[in-house]
Scaffold this motif. Structure first.
Motif, PDB file in Angstrom:
ATOM      1  N   ASP A 296      43.053  41.077  24.797  1.00  0.00           N
ATOM      2  CA  ASP A 296      43.029  41.912  23.556  1.00  0.00           C
ATOM      3  C   ASP A 296      44.035  41.407  22.571  1.00  0.00           C
ATOM      4  N   ARG A 297      45.147  41.027  23.135  1.00  0.00           N
ATOM      5  CA  ARG A 297      46.354  40.697  22.211  1.00  0.00           C
ATOM      6  C   ARG A 297      46.163  39.272  21.733  1.00  0.00           C
ATOM      7  N   LEU A 298      45.598  38.412  22.493  1.00  0.00           N
ATOM      8  CA  LEU A 298      45.292  36.880  22.217  1.00  0.00           C
ATOM      9  C   LEU A 298      44.132  36.678  21.480  1.00  0.00           C
ATOM     10  N   LEU A 299      43.197  37.771  21.546  1.00  0.00           N
ATOM     11  CA  LEU A 299      42.038  37.332  20.821  1.00  0.00           C
ATOM     12  C   LEU A 299      42.209  37.557  19.589  1.00  0.00           C
ATOM     13  N   GLY A 300      41.532  36.241  18.416  1.00  0.00           N
ATOM     14  CA  GLY A 300      41.935  36.586  17.196  1.00  0.00           C
ATOM     15  C   GLY A 300      40.718  37.237  16.557  1.00  0.00           C
ATOM     16  N   PRO A 301      40.635  37.642  15.337  1.00  0.00           N
ATOM     17  CA  PRO A 301      39.518  38.174  14.621  1.00  0.00           C
ATOM     18  C   PRO A 301      38.195  37.555  14.596  1.00  0.00           C
ATOM     19  N   GLY A 302      37.277  38.257  15.287  1.00  0.00           N
ATOM     20  CA  GLY A 302      35.997  37.923  15.285  1.00  0.00           C
ATOM     21  C   GLY A 302      35.610  36.965  16.540  1.00  0.00           C
ATOM     22  N   GLY A 303      36.810  36.953  17.446  1.00  0.00           N
ATOM     23  CA  GLY A 303      36.774  36.243  18.726  1.00  0.00           C
ATOM     24  C   GLY A 303      36.042  36.674  19.848  1.00  0.00           C
ATOM     25  N   ARG A 304      35.600  35.813  20.833  1.00  0.00           N
ATOM     26  CA  ARG A 304      34.671  36.213  22.011  1.00  0.00           C
ATOM     27  C   ARG A 304      35.324  35.792  23.270  1.00  0.00           C
ATOM     28  N   ILE A 305      35.013  36.722  24.164  1.00  0.00           N
ATOM     29  CA  ILE A 305      35.851  36.260  25.627  1.00  0.00           C
ATOM     30  C   ILE A 305      34.474  36.097  26.581  1.00  0.00           C
ATOM     31  N   ALA A 306      34.662  35.128  27.270  1.00  0.00           N
ATOM     32  CA  ALA A 306      33.689  35.071  28.370  1.00  0.00           C
ATOM     33  C   ALA A 306      34.260  34.979  29.648  1.00  0.00           C
ATOM     34  N   LEU A 307      33.977  35.825  30.530  1.00  0.00           N
ATOM     35  CA  LEU A 307      34.506  35.981  31.778  1.00  0.00           C
ATOM     36  C   LEU A 307      33.679  35.567  32.786  1.00  0.00           C
ATOM     37  N   GLN A 308      33.959  35.147  33.924  1.00  0.00           N
ATOM     38  CA  GLN A 308      33.041  35.173  35.090  1.00  0.00           C
ATOM     39  C   GLN A 308      33.868  35.684  36.364  1.00  0.00           C
ATOM     40  N   ALA A 309      33.108  36.674  36.868  1.00  0.00           N
ATOM     41  CA  ALA A 309      33.848  37.650  37.822  1.00  0.00           C
ATOM     42  C   ALA A 309      32.795  37.960  38.983  1.00  0.00           C
ATOM     43  N   ILE A 310      33.569  37.949  40.286  1.00  0.00           N
ATOM     44  CA  ILE A 310      32.808  38.406  41.398  1.00  0.00           C
ATOM     45  C   ILE A 310      33.015  40.134  41.397  1.00  0.00           C
ATOM     46  N   THR A 311      32.032  40.820  41.679  1.00  0.00           N
ATOM     47  CA  THR A 311      32.194  42.282  41.565  1.00  0.00           C
ATOM     48  C   THR A 311      31.484  42.890  43.076  1.00  0.00           C
TER      49      THR A 311
END
Length: 427
Positions: A296-311
């Motif tokens: 959350d701290r590192l993401l700039g305005p309008g940014g997007r995060i893509a994670l691949q996770a085993i659940t």
């Protein structure tokens, strides 16, 4: 941990564990002590559970139990039940490493067990888990020092070892195939398809300031740089970083990719996109809030995060969250798989982020693991040449088969998640 850690010594092995190095594998070479009562209770529970499963379990070459199906051959029932009585599923795995049980089709056996994992132990006894299950060692917690040690244990084993069973992209995460069954020749394209889908989710293109948490051996950074992105990639593995830098330079992208040896908590700056592939599993549940607050701290305005996770299922995650497992002891120290519900809870409670999209493709991971396992088996002689002994090879085979079974049974899933800021909903 290095390859030399597992070199088979020239001293004779004890009779209790033929060919097993007692210095390297102290809990495998000799069955643990367990009271007669504990062993008897374990044997009764295991026998009752196996008797109602679609398996054929042969005990000591004589008695058969189960409804019929994949064969599980228990060569030493006394040691098998004693290990389970003393250490639960850790004992089950160590019994396989000690060759006390085997299976012509280990994935078939483990898939049946994984599909029934919630009911193998009676519910009243499951509620007493805290009285007998081992707790996580304090040294494996995901502190900055603990994280470095945990990552090194697995990823610094040997680049040459991973290269033996991975494809040319050196991608150590689920591929995304066009169809099944998958073939080895299709794996590189399937890995690129997975990577490209993540980069598309994060809207990575020319000029994108991209942060990658967990470098691997550099393939995602290379493909992002080829799109025109400027990449900062971080890892805690020296072995991976060294090879990733060489691969990035060979691809002609050294000027666009900065690979740093640092913890995710040490990163500064602001990024248009953040991508992380199967790294959250190493964070540790108690540090999930820190991890997502960092994103959350590192993401700039309008940014997007893509994670691949085993659940894994939320109820099973909650039930086993404090339990020390065979995978944590031998393969991934400090690891903990999240549930999708856990990600939703943590992001809602600790960040401005929300999961906008979640796509599962667990069957693709089962096929990926099958290809890795078959290649690892084919390369047994080369693994031995690298200095990894027979007990290590057996452990690694069980790890790959165990993981494949988790995905084939549906107990595990792998998902690509798109996270954005909640405030964008009303913008």
């Amino acid at each position: 941990m290095t390859a030399s850690t597992f070199r088979t010594p020239s001293v004779p092995a004890p009779a209790t564990g033929p060919g097993i190095d007692p210095a390297r594998w102290p809990d495998v070479v000799t069955p643990p002590r367990a009271s007669r009562l504990r062993k008897a209770v374990a044997e009764r529970i295991v026998r009752r559970a196996l008797a109602r499963l679609p398996l054929r379990v042969r005990l000591g070459g004589g008695e058969d139990i189960g409804l019929g199906g994949p064969l599980m051959d228990v060569h030493d029932p006394d040691a098998f039940f004693r290990r389970i009585g003393a250490a639960g599923l850790i004992g089950f795995g160590e019994s396989y490493m000690a060759r006390e049980w085997d299976a012509p089709d280990p994935v078939g056996v483990l898939t049946v067990l994984a599909g029934q994992v919630a009911t193998l132990v009676p519910q009243p006894l499951q509620r007493l888990r805290g009285l007998w299950a081992r707790r996580h060692p304090e040294a494996q917690t995901g502190t900055r020092e603990g994280a470095r040690t945990n990552i090194s244990h697995h990823y610094d084993l040997s680049n040459d070892l991973f290269a033996l069973f991975l494809d040319e992209t050196l991608s150590y995460s689920s591929a995304l195939f066009r169809g099944f069954p998958a073939e080895p020749a299709l794996l590189p394209a399937a890995q690129h398809r997975k990577i490209d889908r993540l980069l598309d989710l994060a809207a990575v293109g020319p000029g994108t300031r991209l942060l990658e948490i967990g470098t691997g051996w550099g393939e995602l950074a290379i493909r992002a740089a080829a799109r025109g992105a400027r990449v900062v990639s971080v890892t805690l593995s020296r072995e991976q970083r060294d090879l990733a830098l060489r691969r990035i330079a060979a691809a002609g992208h050294a000027d666009r990719v900065d690979v740093r040896l640092c913890d995710y908590r040490e990163i500064g700056g602001s990024y248009d996109a953040i991508v992380s592939v199967e790294m959250i599993e190493a964070v540790g549940a108690e540090f999930w809030p820190v991890y997502f607050r960092t994103l959350d701290r590192l993401l700039g305005p309008g940014g997007r995060i893509a994670l691949q996770a085993i659940t894994m299922p939320d109820d099973r995650m909650r039930a086993g969250r404090s339990t020390f497992t065979w995978i944590q002891k031998y393969i991934f120290p400090g690891g903990q798989l999240p549930s999708t519900e856990a990600v939703d809870r943590v992001t809602a409670d600790h960040t401005t982020l929300r999961v906008e999209r979640s796509d599962g493709f667990g069957t693709h991971y089962a096929e990926t693991l099958r290809l890795w396992r078959e290649r690892f088996t084919e390369e047994a002689e080369a693994v031995d040449t690298l200095g990894f002994d027979a007990t290590f090879r057996r452990m690694w085979t069980l790890y790959l088969a165990y993981s494949e079974a988790g995905f084939r049974s549906g107990y595990l899933d792998v998902r690509q998640l798109l996270l954005t800021r909640r405030e964008q909903e009303t913008a």
